[in-house]
Design a protein around this motif. Structure first.
Motif, mmCIF file in Angstrom:
data_model
loop_
_atom_site.group_PDB
_atom_site.id
_atom_site.type_symbol
_atom_site.label_atom_id
_atom_site.label_comp_id
_atom_site.label_asym_id
_atom_site.label_seq_id
_atom_site.Cartn_x
_atom_site.Cartn_y
_atom_site.Cartn_z
ATOM 1 N N VAL A 101 -16.532 0.875 -2.612
ATOM 2 C CA VAL A 101 -15.729 2.066 -2.882
ATOM 3 C C VAL A 101 -14.514 2.118 -1.958
ATOM 4 O O VAL A 101 -13.378 2.348 -2.408
ATOM 5 N N VAL A 102 -14.721 1.876 -0.670
ATOM 6 C CA VAL A 102 -13.618 1.981 0.287
ATOM 7 C C VAL A 102 -12.576 0.905 0.038
ATOM 8 O O VAL A 102 -11.372 1.188 -0.079
ATOM 9 N N ARG A 103 -13.004 -0.355 -0.057
ATOM 10 C CA ARG A 103 -12.018 -1.432 -0.188
ATOM 11 C C ARG A 103 -11.374 -1.444 -1.581
ATOM 12 O O ARG A 103 -10.191 -1.754 -1.704
ATOM 13 N N SER A 104 -12.114 -1.092 -2.623
ATOM 14 C CA SER A 104 -11.524 -1.053 -3.958
ATOM 15 C C SER A 104 -10.525 0.095 -4.088
ATOM 16 O O SER A 104 -9.485 -0.051 -4.723
ATOM 17 N N ALA A 105 -10.859 1.236 -3.484
ATOM 18 C CA ALA A 105 -9.934 2.365 -3.531
ATOM 19 C C ALA A 105 -8.652 2.059 -2.767
ATOM 20 O O ALA A 105 -7.548 2.370 -3.238
ATOM 21 N N LEU A 106 -8.777 1.448 -1.591
ATOM 22 C CA LEU A 106 -7.580 1.098 -0.817
ATOM 23 C C LEU A 106 -6.733 0.067 -1.551
ATOM 24 O O LEU A 106 -5.501 0.206 -1.643
ATOM 25 N N ALA A 107 -7.379 -0.973 -2.076
ATOM 26 C CA ALA A 107 -6.630 -1.995 -2.808
ATOM 27 C C ALA A 107 -6.018 -1.422 -4.083
ATOM 28 O O ALA A 107 -4.873 -1.728 -4.429
ATOM 29 N N GLY A 108 -6.770 -0.593 -4.791
ATOM 30 C CA GLY A 108 -6.244 0.021 -6.004
ATOM 31 C C GLY A 108 -5.090 0.962 -5.725
ATOM 32 O O GLY A 108 -4.140 1.064 -6.517
ATOM 33 N N TYR A 109 -5.139 1.647 -4.590
ATOM 34 C CA TYR A 109 -4.048 2.551 -4.220
ATOM 35 C C TYR A 109 -2.760 1.776 -3.977
ATOM 36 O O TYR A 109 -1.677 2.185 -4.418
ATOM 37 N N VAL A 110 -2.868 0.655 -3.281
ATOM 38 C CA VAL A 110 -1.685 -0.172 -3.010
ATOM 39 C C VAL A 110 -1.136 -0.755 -4.310
ATOM 40 O O VAL A 110 0.080 -0.724 -4.562
ATOM 41 N N LEU A 111 -2.015 -1.271 -5.166
ATOM 42 C CA LEU A 111 -1.563 -1.871 -6.415
ATOM 43 C C LEU A 111 -0.991 -0.833 -7.375
ATOM 44 O O LEU A 111 -0.078 -1.131 -8.161
ATOM 45 N N GLY A 112 -1.526 0.370 -7.332
ATOM 46 C CA GLY A 112 -1.076 1.386 -8.271
ATOM 47 C C GLY A 112 0.143 2.168 -7.842
ATOM 48 O O GLY A 112 0.882 2.678 -8.694
ATOM 49 N N ARG A 113 0.402 2.261 -6.531
ATOM 50 C CA ARG A 113 1.470 3.141 -6.044
ATOM 51 C C ARG A 113 2.664 2.399 -5.447
ATOM 52 O O ARG A 113 3.721 2.992 -5.273
ATOM 53 N N TYR A 114 2.504 1.132 -5.106
ATOM 54 C CA TYR A 114 3.575 0.419 -4.408
ATOM 55 C C TYR A 114 3.976 -0.829 -5.189
ATOM 56 O O TYR A 114 3.152 -1.464 -5.861
ATOM 57 N N ASP A 115 5.244 -1.174 -5.083
ATOM 58 C CA ASP A 115 5.777 -2.419 -5.633
ATOM 59 C C ASP A 115 6.123 -3.350 -4.478
ATOM 60 O O ASP A 115 6.793 -2.938 -3.519
ATOM 61 N N PHE A 116 5.697 -4.589 -4.566
ATOM 62 C CA PHE A 116 5.966 -5.572 -3.522
ATOM 63 C C PHE A 116 6.054 -6.953 -4.161
ATOM 64 O O PHE A 116 5.538 -7.176 -5.263
ATOM 65 N N PRO A 117 6.714 -7.890 -3.498
ATOM 66 C CA PRO A 117 6.857 -9.240 -4.061
ATOM 67 C C PRO A 117 5.496 -9.908 -4.263
ATOM 68 O O PRO A 117 4.622 -9.847 -3.396
ATOM 69 N N GLY A 118 5.339 -10.540 -5.416
ATOM 70 C CA GLY A 118 4.098 -11.232 -5.718
ATOM 71 C C GLY A 118 2.991 -10.343 -6.248
ATOM 72 O O GLY A 118 1.843 -10.788 -6.351
ATOM 73 N N LYS A 119 3.300 -9.108 -6.601
ATOM 74 C CA LYS A 119 2.277 -8.184 -7.091
ATOM 75 C C LYS A 119 1.660 -8.670 -8.400
ATOM 76 O O LYS A 119 0.437 -8.677 -8.554
ATOM 77 N N LYS A 120 2.491 -9.086 -9.350
ATOM 78 C CA LYS A 120 1.973 -9.556 -10.632
ATOM 79 C C LYS A 120 1.151 -10.837 -10.461
ATOM 80 O O LYS A 120 0.136 -11.031 -11.135
ATOM 81 N N LEU A 121 1.600 -11.718 -9.555
ATOM 82 C CA LEU A 121 0.845 -12.939 -9.294
ATOM 83 C C LEU A 121 -0.521 -12.614 -8.701
ATOM 84 O O LEU A 121 -1.533 -13.220 -9.074
ATOM 85 N N GLN A 166 -14.556 -7.750 -6.847
ATOM 86 C CA GLN A 166 -14.723 -6.394 -7.376
ATOM 87 C C GLN A 166 -13.474 -5.972 -8.160
ATOM 88 O O GLN A 166 -12.916 -4.895 -7.959
ATOM 89 N N ILE A 167 -13.052 -6.851 -9.063
ATOM 90 C CA ILE A 167 -11.793 -6.642 -9.770
ATOM 91 C C ILE A 167 -11.836 -5.404 -10.653
ATOM 92 O O ILE A 167 -10.873 -4.626 -10.714
ATOM 93 N N ALA A 168 -12.938 -5.190 -11.350
ATOM 94 C CA ALA A 168 -13.030 -4.051 -12.258
ATOM 95 C C ALA A 168 -12.855 -2.737 -11.506
ATOM 96 O O ALA A 168 -12.106 -1.843 -11.942
ATOM 97 N N SER A 169 -13.509 -2.611 -10.357
ATOM 98 C CA SER A 169 -13.392 -1.377 -9.575
ATOM 99 C C SER A 169 -11.970 -1.193 -9.052
ATOM 100 O O SER A 169 -11.419 -0.082 -9.083
ATOM 101 N N THR A 170 -11.360 -2.276 -8.583
ATOM 102 C CA THR A 170 -9.992 -2.190 -8.064
ATOM 103 C C THR A 170 -9.010 -1.772 -9.149
ATOM 104 O O THR A 170 -8.138 -0.921 -8.928
ATOM 105 N N LEU A 171 -9.140 -2.339 -10.338
ATOM 106 C CA LEU A 171 -8.230 -1.998 -11.425
ATOM 107 C C LEU A 171 -8.456 -0.578 -11.933
ATOM 108 O O LEU A 171 -7.506 0.084 -12.389
#
Length: 292
Positions: A101-121, A166-171
């Protein structure tokens, strides 16, 4: 002038019942039959758990035992060691759920709210790892855990189960956080809140339906997983989980079917309880009816 009568008036259609149409009746009967077929294996398991081993397959489809053998549960709990297996499973599952829960929420927050180089990759790499079977990664995960000195420990099993992709939880988290308005973060910044305070005090509480879904999915995965806990506890039988403990009832010359059925019921009870408690949030999250 015509005076209106005071008092409550009952609508003309109040109290009328809709007529039972043949199509509605057939639909109800069909769903009832499908429900009985769906739930029959679980009812059979409950029945087998209180039968004698010789009666399980000799009684055919009869679900009511000739004599209730409640000693099956006592034998599974004490003699087979399921008391310690149950504690091990609770500790490992709770730790895995917390880590995921903690690591998926943190990773999902970064992927969902921020744009950075290499995000799509990065997202593409995540999706590729999503399709990798557990057997392909068990060797490097075991070697890494052994080098950390965590093999044959509860912490090692928790990290092995929870520190994966834990890709499903992160997405799930990423999709939810992406849809939240940016004004929430701007207001929090004006109030002097930093990134971590904004995440844990504002964003994370709002994502409770997603968290409930992740908790259920991770709980089911960690509670029922077999391969990784088996490999990680080969030299420490006392650290076995309930899924591995089922092999206790399989002997060289026969199987204790009644004891195995009782042990299966014991292992299913927490799963049913967790799903009943969180099923409303789970259904709302899957259906997209997220209530804030």
């Amino acid at each position: 002038m015509t005076q209106r009568r005071s008092g409550t008036r009952t609508p003309a259609r109040l109290g009328r019942r809709r007529p039972l149409r043949p199509g509605r009746i057939l639909t109800f009967v069909g769903l009832l039959v499908l429900s009985l077929v769906w739930i029959y294996p679980f009812i059979w398991l409950l029945s087998a758990s209180v039968k004698d081993s010789s009666e399980i397959f000799g009684s055919g489809l009869d679900l009511i035992p000739d004599e209730f053998v409640w000693e099956n549960y006592l034998r599974a709990w004490t003699e087979a060691g399921f008391a310690s297996y149950f504690v091990n499973t609770v500790l490992i599952t709770a730790g895995t759920v917390l880590v995921v829960v903690v690591r998926s929420a943190l990773a999902g927050y970064v992927l969902g709210r921020y744009d950075f180089p290499g995000k799509k990759l990065l997202i593409g790499v995540f999706l590729v790892t999503f399709f990798l079977p557990e057997g392909y990664t068990i060797i490097p995960v075991t070697q890494l855990t052994d080098q950390l000195g965590l093999l044959n420990t509860h912490a090692g099993v928790i990290l092995g189960l929870g520190a994966g992709g834990q890709i499903a939880s992160t997405l799930l988290y990423a999709g939810y956080f992406r849809g939240l308005p940016k004004e929430l973060e701007e207001s929090a910044k004006l109030d002097g809140a930093g990134p971590f305070r904004t995440f844990f005090q504002i964003m994370m509480p709002m994502a409770w339906p997603i968290t409930a879904t992740v908790v259920i999915l991770t709980f089911l995965f960690a509670w029922n997983t077999y391969l990784l806990p088996l490999v990680f506890t080969l030299s420490e039988p006392d650290l076995r989980t309930l899924a591995i403990g089922m092999t206790v009832f399989v002997g060289e010359y026969g199987q204790d079917w009644s004891g195995m059925a009782a042990a299966a019921v014991i292992s299913l009870i927490p799963v049913v309880v967790v799903f009943v408690v969180l099923q409303r949030k789970f259904v709302d999250s899957i259906a997209g009816a997220v209530k804030q």
